[in-house]
Design a protein around this motif. Structure first.
Motif, PDB file in Angstrom:
ATOM      1  N   THR A  91       4.413  -4.872  11.019  1.00 17.76           N
ATOM      2  CA  THR A  91       4.389  -4.188   9.722  1.00 17.76           C
ATOM      3  C   THR A  91       5.797  -3.926   9.196  1.00 17.76           C
ATOM      4  O   THR A  91       5.962  -3.243   8.199  1.00 17.76           O
ATOM      5  N   TYR A  99       3.090  -8.313  -3.536  1.00 22.16           N
ATOM      6  CA  TYR A  99       2.734  -7.731  -2.243  1.00 22.16           C
ATOM      7  C   TYR A  99       3.979  -7.612  -1.366  1.00 22.16           C
ATOM      8  O   TYR A  99       4.863  -8.477  -1.392  1.00 22.16           O
ATOM      9  N   ILE A 100       4.045  -6.551  -0.573  1.00 21.41           N
ATOM     10  CA  ILE A 100       5.186  -6.349   0.322  1.00 21.41           C
ATOM     11  C   ILE A 100       5.143  -7.384   1.443  1.00 21.41           C
ATOM     12  O   ILE A 100       4.099  -7.588   2.075  1.00 21.41           O
ATOM     13  N   THR A 155       3.013  -1.573  -6.005  1.00 22.96           N
ATOM     14  CA  THR A 155       4.383  -1.676  -5.487  1.00 22.96           C
ATOM     15  C   THR A 155       5.443  -1.490  -6.570  1.00 22.96           C
ATOM     16  O   THR A 155       6.597  -1.877  -6.382  1.00 22.96           O
ATOM     17  N   GLN A 179       0.144  -4.898   1.612  1.00 21.49           N
ATOM     18  CA  GLN A 179       0.780  -6.051   2.246  1.00 21.49           C
ATOM     19  C   GLN A 179      -0.265  -7.095   2.670  1.00 21.49           C
ATOM     20  O   GLN A 179       0.045  -8.032   3.407  1.00 21.49           O
ATOM     21  N   THR A 223       9.149  -4.265   7.222  1.00 21.73           N
ATOM     22  CA  THR A 223       9.531  -4.806   5.921  1.00 21.73           C
ATOM     23  C   THR A 223      10.980  -5.282   5.975  1.00 21.73           C
ATOM     24  O   THR A 223      11.576  -5.361   7.052  1.00 21.73           O
TER      25      THR A 223
END
Length: 320
Positions: free
Chosen positions: A272, A264-265, A250, A286, A274
């Motif tokens: 999903t 981590y996203i 990332t 993620q 963001t």
């Protein structure tokens, strides 16, 4: 200098199970996805000689073959696949906004939707032959590769929850499991420690470091140095499992998307989405918990469906 003037509906960054799965679903939804493979086309599975736990392949499948099949399936639905890495992104904060994806300082694409599937990479010890033997005895996933060492001797490196969970799993199928811990104690939960201490076929080596990997074409053993007694020891094993952590890929999204303390996203629970509208994340990038090919493929599907819904809502919004 613009790489392509047309504004896209879907750009996918990453080419593992999450990336290709999202490409198949996006393409079938007429989003005409463009997928950038990154520096490791096919992702971590390309370092695995055989995958035995991916649904539908009852005899197992070679990791490279599986990812090549995924690529061909995405291409069958006219996904445009580009073997390049994305080096920089500019993300819009507006609903229906345009995101820019850069391939170098001047060349970029624009898209209303972006799916991030850049995955993660295992942390390495930094010793000779370590990366060379990935998939040839060395692994970062016991549930993926442990079966190939059934009734054999293996070792796990690490002292946290992941390491002990890996060791607990391996103890059920392997003859002997060595846990190699750099410090003189575990960092794992007490419950996990108690479970490990009850296993008769687990040997715990505290204050120990792996100093050498033994083998010519594949892993045959390791040399260990004990910091406390200053002694060297050689252990013959068929499998070495690295459980010292993963690093999500990332770097280009720092300060662009909300990330957790490990990088981590962060996505909305059960989705999903963001922190930026029109940007979705799928796969290991993620997911610090499961890290399986099948769960990555599942979230890839989710990301494409989430993006399709987002674009539809944007169209309705523009009509108002």
């Amino acid at each position: 200098m613009l790489f392509k003037k047309k504004i896209q509906d879907c750009i996918i960054i990453g080419s593992g199970p999450a990336g290709y799965s999202s490409a198949v679903y996006a393409a079938r939804a007429d989003m005409n996805p463009i997928l950038f493979t990154g520096s490791q086309p096919g992702g971590q599975l390309t370092t695995t000689t055989s995958v035995d736990n991916y649904l539908g392949f009852y005899e197992g499948v070679n990791g490279n073959d599986l990812m090549n099949n995924c690529k061909k399936q995405a291409e069958r639905f006219n996904t445009k696949i580009i073997n390049q890495s994305v080096i920089h992104v500019i993300l819009s904060n507006k609903k229906g906004g345009i995101h820019r994806v850069f391939l170098d300082k001047k060349k970029y694409l624009e898209s209303r939707g972006l799916i991030v599937a850049t995955g993660s990479r295992p942390k390495f010890l930094g010793i000779n032959k370590e990366k060379k033997f990935m998939g040839l005895g060395i692994s970062s996933c016991a549930t993926c590769d442990g079966f190939f060492h059934k009734e054999k001797n293996v070792a796990v490196i690490g002292g946290g929850d992941t390491a002990l969970e890996e060791a607990n799993y391996l103890a059920k199928i392997c003859q002997k499991v060595y846990i190699i811990v750099r410090k003189g104690y575990f960092k794992a939960s007490k419950a996990l420690q108690e479970r490990i201490l009850k296993k008769n076929n687990i040997d715990i080596l505290f204050y120990s470091n792996v100093t050498e990997i033994i083998g010519y074409n594949f892993l045959e053993g390791i040399k260990i140095f004990n910091q406390k007694n200053k002694m060297n020891r050689t252990i013959l094993i068929s499998g070495l499992f690295l459980a010292i952590g993963h690093v999500p890929n990332t770097e280009i999204f720092k300060s662009k998307l909300d990330l957790d303390e490990r990088g981590y996203i962060i996505v909305q629970k059960g989705e999903t989405r963001t922190s930026k509208p029109g940007v979705f994340a799928a796969g290991d990038v993620q997911d610090p918990i499961y890290r399986q090919a099948i769960t990555s493929a599942g979230t890839g599907c989710m990301a494409a469906l989430d993006l399709e819904k987002y674009l539809s809502l944007c169209e309705e919004y523009e009509k108002i």
